[in-house]
Structure formats: C-alpha cells, structure tokens
Write a protein that holds these residues in place. Sequence first.
Motif, PDB file in Angstrom:
ATOM      1  N   ASN A  34      -9.267   2.055   8.892  1.00 31.34           N
ATOM      2  CA  ASN A  34      -9.009   1.897   7.456  1.00 31.34           C
ATOM      3  C   ASN A  34      -8.559   3.175   6.751  1.00 31.34           C
ATOM      4  OD1 ASN A  34      -9.744  -0.717   7.848  1.00 31.34           O
ATOM      5  ND2 ASN A  34     -11.753  -0.538   6.908  1.00 31.34           N
TER       6      ASN A  34
ATOM      7  N   GLN B 279      -0.163   5.504   3.862  1.00 28.24           N
ATOM      8  CA  GLN B 279       0.913   6.254   3.210  1.00 28.24           C
ATOM      9  C   GLN B 279       0.481   7.688   2.892  1.00 28.24           C
ATOM     10  OE1 GLN B 279       3.780   4.893   3.277  1.00 28.24           O
ATOM     11  NE2 GLN B 279       3.259   2.740   3.516  1.00 28.24           N
TER      12      GLN B 279
ATOM     13  N   VAL C  67      -8.636  -1.219   3.938  1.00 27.52           N
ATOM     14  CA  VAL C  67      -8.405   0.062   3.271  1.00 27.52           C
ATOM     15  C   VAL C  67      -9.049   0.054   1.878  1.00 27.52           C
ATOM     16  CG1 VAL C  67      -6.623   1.601   2.382  1.00 27.52           C
ATOM     17  CG2 VAL C  67      -6.272   0.423   4.529  1.00 27.52           C
TER      18      VAL C  67
ATOM     19  N   LYS D 281      -4.700   4.899  -6.898  1.00 25.19           N
ATOM     20  CA  LYS D 281      -4.616   5.800  -5.757  1.00 25.19           C
ATOM     21  C   LYS D 281      -4.548   5.091  -4.415  1.00 25.19           C
ATOM     22  CE  LYS D 281      -7.061   9.706  -7.799  1.00 25.19           C
ATOM     23  NZ  LYS D 281      -6.342  10.870  -7.229  1.00 25.19           N
ATOM     24  N   VAL D 282      -4.866   3.813  -4.390  1.00 26.01           N
ATOM     25  CA  VAL D 282      -4.859   3.118  -3.107  1.00 26.01           C
ATOM     26  C   VAL D 282      -3.836   1.981  -3.093  1.00 26.01           C
ATOM     27  CG1 VAL D 282      -6.226   1.813  -1.435  1.00 26.01           C
ATOM     28  CG2 VAL D 282      -7.274   3.697  -2.698  1.00 26.01           C
TER      29      VAL D 282
ATOM     30  N   PRO E 183       0.055   2.990  -4.264  1.00 23.14           N
ATOM     31  CA  PRO E 183       0.743   3.834  -3.270  1.00 23.14           C
ATOM     32  C   PRO E 183       0.890   3.162  -1.907  1.00 23.14           C
ATOM     33  CG  PRO E 183      -0.978   5.082  -4.384  1.00 23.14           C
ATOM     34  CD  PRO E 183      -1.136   3.665  -4.813  1.00 23.14           C
ATOM     35  N   GLU E 184      -0.130   2.423  -1.491  1.00 23.63           N
ATOM     36  CA  GLU E 184      -0.042   1.775  -0.180  1.00 23.63           C
ATOM     37  C   GLU E 184       1.018   0.670  -0.190  1.00 23.63           C
ATOM     38  OE1 GLU E 184      -2.002   2.338   2.949  1.00 23.63           O
ATOM     39  OE2 GLU E 184      -1.929   4.209   1.833  1.00 23.63           O
TER      40      GLU E 184
ATOM     41  N   PRO F 114       6.262   0.854  -0.262  1.00 23.62           N
ATOM     42  CA  PRO F 114       7.460   0.369   0.433  1.00 23.62           C
ATOM     43  C   PRO F 114       7.758  -1.095   0.105  1.00 23.62           C
ATOM     44  CG  PRO F 114       6.020   1.574   1.922  1.00 23.62           C
ATOM     45  CD  PRO F 114       5.247   1.391   0.653  1.00 23.62           C
TER      46      PRO F 114
ATOM     47  N   ASP G 299       8.450   4.863   3.828  1.00 28.28           N
ATOM     48  CA  ASP G 299       7.355   4.178   4.506  1.00 28.28           C
ATOM     49  C   ASP G 299       6.827   5.022   5.668  1.00 28.28           C
ATOM     50  OD1 ASP G 299       5.506   2.494   5.467  1.00 28.28           O
ATOM     51  OD2 ASP G 299       6.823   0.759   5.674  1.00 28.28           O
TER      52      ASP G 299
END
Lengths: 261, 219
Positions: free
Chosen positions: A97, A101, B119, B136-137, B140-141, B144, B215
């Motif tokens: 986890n 990025q 995540v 922040k998670v 941004p994740e 792409p 990515d």
Amino acid sequence: MAQKAVIRFEHVSKSFTSKKMNVNAVRNVSLEIQKGEIFGIIGFSGAGKSTLIRCMNLLERPTDGNVFFQGVNLCEVNNQKLREARQKMGMIFQQFNLLEQRNVWENICYPLEIAGVEKKERKQRIEELLTLVDLTEKAKAYPSQLSGGQKQRVAIARALATDPEVILCDEATSALDPITTKSILDLLKKINETRGVTIVIITHEMKVAEQVCDRVGVMNQGELVELGEVREIFLHPQSDTAKKMILFGGGIRYEEGGGTT
Amino acid sequence: MSAGLLQLFWEGIQETLFMVLLSMLISYLIGTPLGVILYVTDENGICRNTPVNTVVGAVINMIRSIPFLILLVAILPFTRFLVGTTIGAKATIVPLVAAAFPYVARMVESSLKEVDAGVIEAAQAMGSSALQIIRKVILPEAKPSLLVGVTISFATILGYSAMAGFCGGGGLGAIAVNYGYYRYDNETMLITVVLLVLIVQLFQEIGSRLVKKIDKRIK
Ligand SMILES: Nc1ncnc2c1ncn2[C@@H]1O[C@H](COP(=O)(O)OP(=O)(O)O)[C@@H](O)[C@H]1O
Ligand SMILES: [Mg+2]
C-alpha cells in the motif's frame, strides 16, 4: 502481569451486517499486548485476524467492547484524538500500500507531512530511516521499480517515521518469498530490539510466528481460542486450531526440553 | 482554396478552441469538487453520506439525461442573462458548461474510484484527516487517470460545440452548418469535419504522451 499493556481489548466483537447476511468476524476477544513484545495472532484464512488487528487502530470500529491504547479508550475519543493515536501506531500490509505516484523518499515523508513535522527535521528523519531499512540508494525510485521486499522495507520505514509506539503488521510477509520473508522479519525484530517498538504480527504462517513472536494468540472463527508463549503453544497446543496449524505449518522447530530457534 | 476561406477556417479553429478550452476549464472547476463529493460520500467512501450522495447524483444524472441541443435551447434565457446574447462563441460557453460539468463530475468520480482502497486505508491508518487524504492521496494517485479523463472530455465537449453551430454557436460547427447544411457546400463541410477530427487526434496524442510521462506506475 506487572508490565504495562500498550493495547488492551475488552470483550471486543465485530460483526458485519448486510442485507443478505451477518458475519461475526471477531467474537468477544479480550487480550493485552505488553509494551516491547512481539505479539503474533495466528489462524487460518477467514478466522478474523485482519478484522482484529484493524480494530486496534479502529480502522474497524468494534460493534461491542472497548479498545484501549496506552490506557485511552479509543472507542470514546473524538476524531482528532483518534488520528493522534493512529500516528503512534504504524501499520504495514500484505500489499504494501505505498503511494504509487510518490517515490521512496516522498512515501516516507507522507506521515511526517501529516504529523506537521518541519521540513528540516523531515529530511534528517527520512535519511535515518532509509539507512535503517538499507534503501538509501533507492530514495528516488518509485514503488513500481522496487521488488516486493524493497517495497515492504519502504512501508516499514514509513510506518516508523512518526516514531510510533506500536507497529501493526497484517500478513506483512505473505506476499514475499521465504528468504525475503526472513529478512523482513529480521528487520522487524531489530526494530523491536533497538527501538523498543511493540510489534503485532498477523499471520497464517506458523513459521513466521515461530521466528519472531514472544507470545501468540490463536484465532478460529472470530474467537481467540488460545493465548500464550510461542514455545508453549508449539510444544503443548491445546486448541484444535493450534494443533492443525502446527501440523500443516511444517517444520516443528521446538523439541521437548529446549527450543532450538 | 481562397485566402478568404483559409481565413474562415483559421478563425473557426481559434473560436472552437477558445470555446472548448474555456468551457472545459470552467467545467472542471465545477465538476471536480462535485466528483470528489460523489466519491467521498459513496457507500464505501471516506465520508459516507447517503443523502448528499443521492441528491448530487440525482441532479447530475438529470442534467446528463437531457440531450445537448435541448439543454442549449432550454437555458437560452439564462445564457442571455449571463452573457447578454445567445449567439456566438462566448454565448455557447454557457450551454457547453451546463452540459459538460456533470459529465466531468462523473469522469472525475470514476477516476478517483480507480485509486487502490489499500492505499487510502494506509493513509487512514497513519492518522490522516479526510481532507489530507483527498489532497495528498486520492487526487495525486488518480492524476494519470484524471488526465485521461480530460482528453476524453475534450473530445466530448468539442462534439457539443460543433452541435451548437446549429443554434448560433460559433467556431467550426457554425461553418459546417452554414456552408454544408444551408448552402450544400460539401467541400467546406468536409474540410470542417477533417479539421475537427485532426483537433481531437492532436489532443488525444498530447494527452496520452503526458499521461505516460507523469504516470509513475510504468517505468
Ligand atoms: N468489510 C467486510 N464486510 C463483510 N464481511 C467482512 C468484511 N471484512 C471481513 N469480513 C468477513 O469477516 C471474516 C473474517 O475476515 P478477516 O478478518 O479478513 O479474516 P482473516 O484475516 O483471518 O483471513 C470473513 O468471513 C470475512 O468474509
Ligand atoms: Mg487477513
């Protein structure tokens, strides 16, 4: 026991209710995890181990009972206090986890940002952690460029970033090969010994518990069916689950009269 | 081809890009927060809130189910109120945004849904607040995938903008309608179509390259 419990469960139950069914994933579990120990929770798949460890930082809110962390009842504190408590409990997972990025450095930085640590201190902390997990050269690499073992070491560094009291490991080595598993377990052990961090390890692999744990709890169908010193449970398993796990877990390393590991 | 025609196409391209890009910008400014709201208030979201999710979802679905040309006509008074006119590129931006922001919201929502639940859970376990997780998670994740969404939205809004040509909208769409439909000038019509296709291709290409570049999941 005279020692101080870091985590204490008081009749904790967790059930999942949906329209179709009702699963009692954890049933009336009471236990104490002492400061500085490596505590294992073993059981077959579906026994409720993950749910139990997720109750420790309230990722799952128990449907019944209380969870104490350093004497504070987490079920009763507000969100802010809960987040502060979580910052003192690192967690690592089977699937690592990591933020995909963000590179290694930035991943370890994340909990420090959350905790509001100053930039200068962050840098120092991250460098130290990278050295600890032996990944200084990979600071700029992204998770997709790392092996499973390296990813888990990043996850461990990240979990340690805020100097936690406890690290919760949910099947942290189950996606890794035996050699990498050993190196990760050794690292956890080192962290436990040098930093005094309490470690909770969930595993369905007997070998893992055998290698690092001081005490283990055995779970079956949501219940804690046995609890004791690792050695004692390996030598004199009382519950059917423990007996079966030892039977299927292979290599019994403890012999009557003296442990070998 | 005459210089006059060239000039016409060049202005058409500029007008189209102006309309589409500005509409996209505004649609994303409105649609992104809505997409985030849809995502976090979902049944499995980090701020589960069924009433909010249902209401926002229903409004978005309602607007999305209105065909673009009907929406364009239906909001003409509103367009006049905002822009002062209902004709030309500027006026077309209003119906374009009205049609595109719900589309963008769904697009953003579906991009965010692709973020690995593990995540997010890890971020929660580290003591992040909901806002920190979003900023922040999750965003941004999902970057792409969000960018892929932008290129898809671009093609859709470009299509809408061409349709708007039927109702006084500007740009290439207006050229196609005025020359191709009203004057049976097939050549001009064809060139407009080719130009529209080229614009979509170009943006698609730029988009894909950019996605590949940002990515980090691919080496
Ligand atoms: N979020 C959930 N919703 C419904 N059922 C769940 C959920 N999480 C776990 N369970 C159920 O609870 C039981 C225990 O699961 P888990 O704690 O993951 O076991 P283990 O980690 O020991 O394999 C299983 O029957 C599982 O299907
Ligand atoms: Mg599990």
